[in-house]
Write a protein that holds these residues in place. Structure first.
Motif, PDB file in Angstrom:
ATOM      1  N   GLY A  39      -4.439  12.228   8.529  1.00 25.35           N
ATOM      2  CA  GLY A  39      -4.907  11.391   9.619  1.00 25.35           C
ATOM      3  C   GLY A  39      -6.251  10.750   9.424  1.00 25.35           C
ATOM      4  O   GLY A  39      -6.880  10.327  10.393  1.00 25.35           O
ATOM      5  N   LEU A  40      -6.719  10.645   8.198  1.00 26.98           N
ATOM      6  CA  LEU A  40      -8.032  10.055   7.934  1.00 26.98           C
ATOM      7  C   LEU A  40      -7.902   8.575   7.613  1.00 26.98           C
ATOM      8  O   LEU A  40      -8.128   8.127   6.494  1.00 26.98           O
ATOM      9  N   GLY A  41      -7.497   7.784   8.574  1.00 25.45           N
ATOM     10  CA  GLY A  41      -7.421   6.347   8.400  1.00 25.45           C
ATOM     11  C   GLY A  41      -6.032   5.850   8.095  1.00 25.45           C
ATOM     12  O   GLY A  41      -5.046   6.538   8.293  1.00 25.45           O
ATOM     13  N   TRP A  42      -6.001   4.622   7.612  1.00 22.47           N
ATOM     14  CA  TRP A  42      -4.747   3.970   7.256  1.00 22.47           C
ATOM     15  C   TRP A  42      -4.975   3.189   5.967  1.00 22.47           C
ATOM     16  O   TRP A  42      -6.098   2.892   5.599  1.00 22.47           O
ATOM     17  N   GLY A  43      -3.885   2.889   5.270  1.00 26.37           N
ATOM     18  CA  GLY A  43      -4.015   2.144   4.033  1.00 26.37           C
ATOM     19  C   GLY A  43      -2.673   1.848   3.412  1.00 26.37           C
ATOM     20  O   GLY A  43      -1.654   2.427   3.797  1.00 26.37           O
ATOM     21  N   GLY A  44      -2.669   0.950   2.482  1.00 27.42           N
ATOM     22  CA  GLY A  44      -1.450   0.577   1.779  1.00 27.42           C
ATOM     23  C   GLY A  44      -1.152   1.543   0.641  1.00 27.42           C
ATOM     24  O   GLY A  44      -2.061   1.994  -0.052  1.00 27.42           O
ATOM     25  N   MET A  45       0.114   1.852   0.497  1.00 25.20           N
ATOM     26  CA  MET A  45       0.582   2.724  -0.588  1.00 25.20           C
ATOM     27  C   MET A  45       1.878   2.139  -1.134  1.00 25.20           C
ATOM     28  O   MET A  45       2.640   1.516  -0.387  1.00 25.20           O
TER      29      MET A  45
ATOM     30  N   ARG B  86     -13.504   4.812  -0.419  1.00 23.14           N
ATOM     31  CA  ARG B  86     -13.222   4.521  -1.823  1.00 23.14           C
ATOM     32  C   ARG B  86     -12.742   5.826  -2.454  1.00 23.14           C
ATOM     33  O   ARG B  86     -13.472   6.815  -2.474  1.00 23.14           O
ATOM     34  N   LEU B  87     -11.520   5.819  -2.942  1.00 19.09           N
ATOM     35  CA  LEU B  87     -10.925   7.026  -3.511  1.00 19.09           C
ATOM     36  C   LEU B  87     -10.575   6.798  -4.972  1.00 19.09           C
ATOM     37  O   LEU B  87     -10.273   5.680  -5.383  1.00 19.09           O
ATOM     38  N   ALA B  88     -10.567   7.878  -5.734  1.00 25.19           N
ATOM     39  CA  ALA B  88     -10.350   7.792  -7.176  1.00 25.19           C
ATOM     40  C   ALA B  88      -8.892   7.550  -7.556  1.00 25.19           C
ATOM     41  O   ALA B  88      -8.618   6.986  -8.599  1.00 25.19           O
ATOM     42  N   ASP B  89      -7.961   7.983  -6.729  1.00 23.22           N
ATOM     43  CA  ASP B  89      -6.558   7.837  -7.100  1.00 23.22           C
ATOM     44  C   ASP B  89      -5.653   7.847  -5.874  1.00 23.22           C
ATOM     45  O   ASP B  89      -6.085   8.152  -4.763  1.00 23.22           O
TER      46      ASP B  89
ATOM     47  N   PHE C  35      -3.223   9.886  -5.241  1.00 22.81           N
ATOM     48  CA  PHE C  35      -2.963  11.235  -4.730  1.00 22.81           C
ATOM     49  C   PHE C  35      -3.979  11.588  -3.639  1.00 22.81           C
ATOM     50  O   PHE C  35      -3.624  12.127  -2.588  1.00 22.81           O
ATOM     51  N   ALA C  36      -5.243  11.261  -3.877  1.00 23.16           N
ATOM     52  CA  ALA C  36      -6.281  11.515  -2.875  1.00 23.16           C
ATOM     53  C   ALA C  36      -6.038  10.658  -1.632  1.00 23.16           C
ATOM     54  O   ALA C  36      -6.144  11.143  -0.502  1.00 23.16           O
ATOM     55  N   LYS C  37      -5.695   9.395  -1.829  1.00 29.96           N
ATOM     56  CA  LYS C  37      -5.422   8.514  -0.692  1.00 29.96           C
ATOM     57  C   LYS C  37      -4.245   9.032   0.123  1.00 29.96           C
ATOM     58  O   LYS C  37      -4.294   9.044   1.358  1.00 29.96           O
ATOM     59  N   HIS C  38      -3.208   9.474  -0.555  1.00 33.01           N
ATOM     60  CA  HIS C  38      -2.033  10.027   0.116  1.00 33.01           C
ATOM     61  C   HIS C  38      -2.427  11.234   0.962  1.00 33.01           C
ATOM     62  O   HIS C  38      -2.022  11.358   2.124  1.00 33.01           O
ATOM     63  N   ALA C  39      -3.246  12.118   0.411  1.00 30.04           N
ATOM     64  CA  ALA C  39      -3.705  13.300   1.146  1.00 30.04           C
ATOM     65  C   ALA C  39      -4.516  12.888   2.374  1.00 30.04           C
ATOM     66  O   ALA C  39      -4.347  13.465   3.458  1.00 30.04           O
ATOM     67  N   PHE C  40      -5.385  11.890   2.233  1.00 34.30           N
ATOM     68  CA  PHE C  40      -6.167  11.401   3.373  1.00 34.30           C
ATOM     69  C   PHE C  40      -5.233  10.886   4.471  1.00 34.30           C
ATOM     70  O   PHE C  40      -5.392  11.212   5.647  1.00 34.30           O
ATOM     71  N   LEU C  41      -4.262  10.064   4.088  1.00 37.90           N
ATOM     72  CA  LEU C  41      -3.342   9.497   5.069  1.00 37.90           C
ATOM     73  C   LEU C  41      -2.548  10.585   5.781  1.00 37.90           C
ATOM     74  O   LEU C  41      -2.396  10.547   7.007  1.00 37.90           O
ATOM     75  N   LEU C  42      -2.039  11.552   5.027  1.00 38.65           N
ATOM     76  CA  LEU C  42      -1.253  12.636   5.639  1.00 38.65           C
ATOM     77  C   LEU C  42      -2.079  13.465   6.613  1.00 38.65           C
ATOM     78  O   LEU C  42      -1.541  14.048   7.552  1.00 38.65           O
TER      79      LEU C  42
END
Length: 101
Positions: A25-31, A11-14, A16-23
């Motif tokens: 290699g910390l999981g996958w997700g829709g953007m 669970r991420l606040a925004d 930008f944080a999700k994008h950083a996680f994806l870049l």
């Protein structure tokens, strides 16, 4: 939980944080595609093909709710009108306007 297909999630606040996680290699997700298109083009991210999910992603239904006694001002009306245009502009998965993605 829209489009979530895993029993455990971050669970991420925004975005930008999700994008950083994806870049990193910390999981996958829709953007939204327009936020990651340069990463896709450069090979930093890859689009996953997921069963029962159309290429280009899912449409996210949106609603505008306000009290009749207190309607939105000019900016709110502009936003509602803009969102109402999106289904017409989408016309398929190759929509041009990133606001409607």
């Amino acid at each position: 939980e829209f489009g979530v297909m895993a029993p455990t999630t971050w669970r991420l606040a925004d975005l930008f944080a999700k994008h950083a996680f994806l870049l990193n290699g910390l999981g996958w997700g829709g953007m939204p595609r327009h936020t990651v298109q340069s990463d896709l083009d450069a090979g930093r991210l890859v689009e996953l093909a997921i069963e029962d999910i159309p290429s280009g992603g899912l449409a996210l239904p949106m609603s505008a709710v306000y009290r009749a006694s207190d309607p939105p001002g000019p900016a709110g009306r502009w936003m509602i009108e803009r969102l109402a245009m999106c289904p017409k502009q989408m016309g398929g998965k190759d929509a041009i306007d990133p606001v409607c993605r």
